[in-house]
Design a protein around this motif. Structure first.
Motif, PDB file in Angstrom:
ATOM      1  N   ILE A  45       0.859  -1.179   0.000  1.00 17.24           N
ATOM      2  CA  ILE A  45       0.000   0.000   0.000  1.00 17.24           C
ATOM      3  C   ILE A  45       0.894   1.228   0.000  1.00 17.24           C
ATOM      4  N   THR A  46       0.670   2.126  -0.953  1.00 21.98           N
ATOM      5  CA  THR A  46       1.529   3.300  -1.123  1.00 21.98           C
ATOM      6  C   THR A  46       0.683   4.558  -1.257  1.00 21.98           C
ATOM      7  N   LEU A  47       1.041   5.587  -0.516  1.00 19.98           N
ATOM      8  CA  LEU A  47       0.431   6.901  -0.667  1.00 19.98           C
ATOM      9  C   LEU A  47       1.110   7.620  -1.825  1.00 19.98           C
ATOM     10  N   LEU A  48       0.321   8.295  -2.661  1.00 22.28           N
ATOM     11  CA  LEU A  48       0.852   8.870  -3.899  1.00 22.28           C
ATOM     12  C   LEU A  48       0.510  10.345  -4.045  1.00 22.28           C
ATOM     13  N   GLY A  49       1.388  11.042  -4.721  1.00 18.18           N
ATOM     14  CA  GLY A  49       1.124  12.392  -5.183  1.00 18.18           C
ATOM     15  C   GLY A  49       1.639  12.506  -6.602  1.00 18.18           C
ATOM     16  N   SER A  50       0.875  13.115  -7.490  1.00 20.94           N
ATOM     17  CA  SER A  50       1.306  13.235  -8.884  1.00 20.94           C
ATOM     18  C   SER A  50       0.832  14.560  -9.449  1.00 20.94           C
ATOM     19  N   TRP A  51       1.371  14.906 -10.604  1.00 22.47           N
ATOM     20  CA  TRP A  51       0.978  16.143 -11.249  1.00 22.47           C
ATOM     21  C   TRP A  51       0.614  15.862 -12.692  1.00 22.47           C
ATOM     22  N   ARG A  52      -0.316  16.669 -13.193  1.00 27.89           N
ATOM     23  CA  ARG A  52      -0.834  16.461 -14.547  1.00 27.89           C
ATOM     24  C   ARG A  52      -0.868  17.803 -15.283  1.00 27.89           C
ATOM     25  N   SER A  53      -0.219  17.851 -16.435  1.00 30.18           N
ATOM     26  CA  SER A  53      -0.249  19.070 -17.244  1.00 30.18           C
ATOM     27  C   SER A  53      -1.450  19.027 -18.186  1.00 30.18           C
ATOM     28  N   ALA A  54      -1.763  20.159 -18.769  1.00 33.81           N
ATOM     29  CA  ALA A  54      -2.900  20.242 -19.681  1.00 33.81           C
ATOM     30  C   ALA A  54      -2.647  19.395 -20.922  1.00 33.81           C
ATOM     31  N   PRO A  55      -3.681  18.720 -21.457  1.00 36.25           N
ATOM     32  CA  PRO A  55      -3.479  17.851 -22.625  1.00 36.25           C
ATOM     33  C   PRO A  55      -3.320  18.614 -23.934  1.00 36.25           C
ATOM     34  N   TYR A  56      -3.634  19.905 -23.916  1.00 37.69           N
ATOM     35  CA  TYR A  56      -3.487  20.690 -25.138  1.00 37.69           C
ATOM     36  C   TYR A  56      -3.320  22.160 -24.781  1.00 37.69           C
ATOM     37  N   ASP A  57      -2.867  22.918 -25.763  1.00 37.16           N
ATOM     38  CA  ASP A  57      -2.793  24.370 -25.670  1.00 37.16           C
ATOM     39  C   ASP A  57      -3.642  24.933 -26.802  1.00 37.16           C
ATOM     40  N   SER A  58      -4.234  26.075 -26.578  1.00 38.38           N
ATOM     41  CA  SER A  58      -5.128  26.636 -27.598  1.00 38.38           C
ATOM     42  C   SER A  58      -4.397  26.976 -28.891  1.00 38.38           C
ATOM     43  N   THR A  59      -3.066  27.029 -28.841  1.00 38.26           N
ATOM     44  CA  THR A  59      -2.285  27.317 -30.049  1.00 38.26           C
ATOM     45  C   THR A  59      -1.843  26.050 -30.780  1.00 38.26           C
ATOM     46  N   ASP A  60      -2.240  24.876 -30.277  1.00 40.10           N
ATOM     47  CA  ASP A  60      -1.793  23.624 -30.879  1.00 40.10           C
ATOM     48  C   ASP A  60      -2.406  23.372 -32.253  1.00 40.10           C
ATOM     49  N   SER A  61      -3.598  23.897 -32.498  1.00 35.41           N
ATOM     50  CA  SER A  61      -4.245  23.733 -33.803  1.00 35.41           C
ATOM     51  C   SER A  61      -5.265  24.842 -33.995  1.00 35.41           C
ATOM     52  N   SER A  62      -5.654  25.067 -35.245  1.00 28.36           N
ATOM     53  CA  SER A  62      -6.643  26.107 -35.543  1.00 28.36           C
ATOM     54  C   SER A  62      -8.003  25.768 -34.937  1.00 28.36           C
ATOM     55  N   TYR A  63      -8.285  24.452 -34.831  1.00 29.23           N
ATOM     56  CA  TYR A  63      -9.578  24.060 -34.259  1.00 29.23           C
ATOM     57  C   TYR A  63      -9.651  24.402 -32.772  1.00 29.23           C
ATOM     58  N   LEU A  64      -8.530  24.362 -32.073  1.00 30.76           N
ATOM     59  CA  LEU A  64      -8.518  24.638 -30.638  1.00 30.76           C
ATOM     60  C   LEU A  64      -8.407  26.126 -30.323  1.00 30.76           C
ATOM     61  N   LYS A  65      -8.268  26.960 -31.339  1.00 30.26           N
ATOM     62  CA  LYS A  65      -8.185  28.402 -31.117  1.00 30.26           C
ATOM     63  C   LYS A  65      -9.452  28.888 -30.424  1.00 30.26           C
ATOM     64  N   GLY A  66      -9.286  29.646 -29.375  1.00 28.17           N
ATOM     65  CA  GLY A  66     -10.429  30.132 -28.611  1.00 28.17           C
ATOM     66  C   GLY A  66     -10.752  29.305 -27.389  1.00 28.17           C
ATOM     67  N   MET A  67     -10.113  28.125 -27.259  1.00 26.55           N
ATOM     68  CA  MET A  67     -10.274  27.314 -26.054  1.00 26.55           C
ATOM     69  C   MET A  67      -9.431  27.916 -24.924  1.00 26.55           C
ATOM     70  N   GLU A  68      -9.952  27.909 -23.721  1.00 21.55           N
ATOM     71  CA  GLU A  68      -9.197  28.393 -22.577  1.00 21.55           C
ATOM     72  C   GLU A  68      -8.208  27.316 -22.139  1.00 21.55           C
ATOM     73  N   ASN A  69      -6.999  27.731 -21.829  1.00 19.13           N
ATOM     74  CA  ASN A  69      -5.989  26.763 -21.396  1.00 19.13           C
ATOM     75  C   ASN A  69      -6.346  26.183 -20.044  1.00 19.13           C
ATOM     76  N   ARG A  70      -6.170  24.875 -19.880  1.00 19.05           N
ATOM     77  CA  ARG A  70      -6.439  24.198 -18.615  1.00 19.05           C
ATOM     78  C   ARG A  70      -5.202  24.298 -17.714  1.00 19.05           C
ATOM     79  N   ASN A  71      -5.450  24.346 -16.416  1.00 19.71           N
ATOM     80  CA  ASN A  71      -4.377  24.571 -15.452  1.00 19.71           C
ATOM     81  C   ASN A  71      -3.608  23.296 -15.115  1.00 19.71           C
ATOM     82  N   PHE A  72      -2.411  23.485 -14.596  1.00 19.35           N
ATOM     83  CA  PHE A  72      -1.598  22.417 -14.028  1.00 19.35           C
ATOM     84  C   PHE A  72      -2.315  21.884 -12.785  1.00 19.35           C
ATOM     85  N   VAL A  73      -2.416  20.555 -12.660  1.00 15.78           N
ATOM     86  CA  VAL A  73      -3.189  19.935 -11.589  1.00 15.78           C
ATOM     87  C   VAL A  73      -2.302  19.023 -10.746  1.00 15.78           C
TER      88      VAL A  73
END
Length: 281
Positions: free
Chosen positions: A114-142
């Motif tokens: 049994i192990t206690l865990l802590g991890s971090w997750r970055s956003a899966p995309y940036d609004s500049t990654d493609s023209s379709y994602l333009k206008g999406m708000e960037n998701r925060n580091f979690v």
């Protein structure tokens, strides 16, 4: 009022999935119950690849190396990625720290850990990654916190990881259940893996949803739903010398409906893998 056949079918499939999930969930608890012993004061944490799946055990306090990883990207218009990554793992007794997170083993016996865990997750995309994602708000580091339970059985290992957001960003939870069958020797190992990830509606909505402020003609509002994502994988490790290890693995995820129904998603799968060479001090 007549029942919607599609709704009834979806409910039955969901109920069956939850039942299977609970059955698999019970296995490592049973293994731990059969192995109740005095907790050990020291333990060995396994080394992990970029896929987060266990390979050969390395009990030295510091492991450093370099690897390369690749992953397909299911978001519309976003290119697949291949990139190098550093591999640094520090271990001191029951405590371990690497680029994926931190862990502390609170209980370890021959057949249960049994192990206690802590991890971090970055956003899966940036609004500049493609023209379709333009206008999406960037998701925060979690940052997420939780625990893992691993049970050894006569026919393989079953592991459970349960995590929850501690930064009040997505405020969701996820649970991973996996079964693996490792085999090999002291110098090499191969490990097939099969499992399923469950993610809550809040996680899906945060990462794959479309907010009212992000809607446009070709991008409808979507607030997500909880979903199961099955996966299969294959890991391998080779001990080249007393201090040098070669590790690698591939993983294939069959994205759940809660993800694929998002207007942001183009593919129904994610294929990823890594290969790394490390030195243990």
């Amino acid at each position: 009022m007549k029942n919607n056949p599609k709704t009834t079918s979806d409910t039955l499939q969901s109920s069956r999935a939850y039942l299977l999930f609970l059955i698999v969930l019970f296995i490592p608890f049973s293994a731990c119950a059969e192995e109740i012993k005095e907790p050990q004061t020291t333990g060995v944490l396994r080394s992990y690849t970029i896929l987060g799946l266990p390979l050969l055990s390395i009990d030295e306090s510091l492991v450093m190396g370099l690897g390369v990883g690749f992953s397909t990207n299911p978001f519309k218009g976003v290119n697949d990625k291949t990139m190098p990554f550093p591999e640094i793992t520090y271990q001191n007794g029951n405590f371990t720290l690497d680029f994926s997170g931190i862990g502390y083993t609170v209980y370890s016996s021959e057949g249960c850990e049994i192990t206690l865990l802590g991890s971090w997750r970055s956003a899966p995309y940036d609004s500049t990654d493609s023209s379709y994602l333009k206008g999406m708000e960037n998701r925060n580091f979690v940052i997420e916190g939780g625990a893992s339970l691993t049970g050894e059985t006569p026919i393989g290992s079953v592991g459970i990881v349960a995590m929850s957001d501690v930064t009040n960003n997505h405020n969701g939870q996820y649970v991973t259940v996996q079964y693996s069958l490792p085999f090999g020797s002291e110098s090499w190992g191969i490990e097939p893996v099969i499992g399923v990830n469950w993610e809550s509606k809040k996680i899906i909505g945060y990462y794959y949803g479309v907010r009212h402020s992000e809607v446009r003609d070709d991008r409808a509002f979507y607030d997500g739903k909880s979903t199961f994502t099955p996966f299969i994988g294959l890991n391998g490790g080779l001990k080249i010398s007393d201090n040098i290890y070669l590790q690698g693995g591939v993983n294939y995820e069959f994205l759940g409906n809660g993800i694929t129904e998002s207007p942001l998603i183009d593919d129904k799968y994610v294929l990823s893998g890594s290969l790394s060479l490390s030195y243990s001090f």
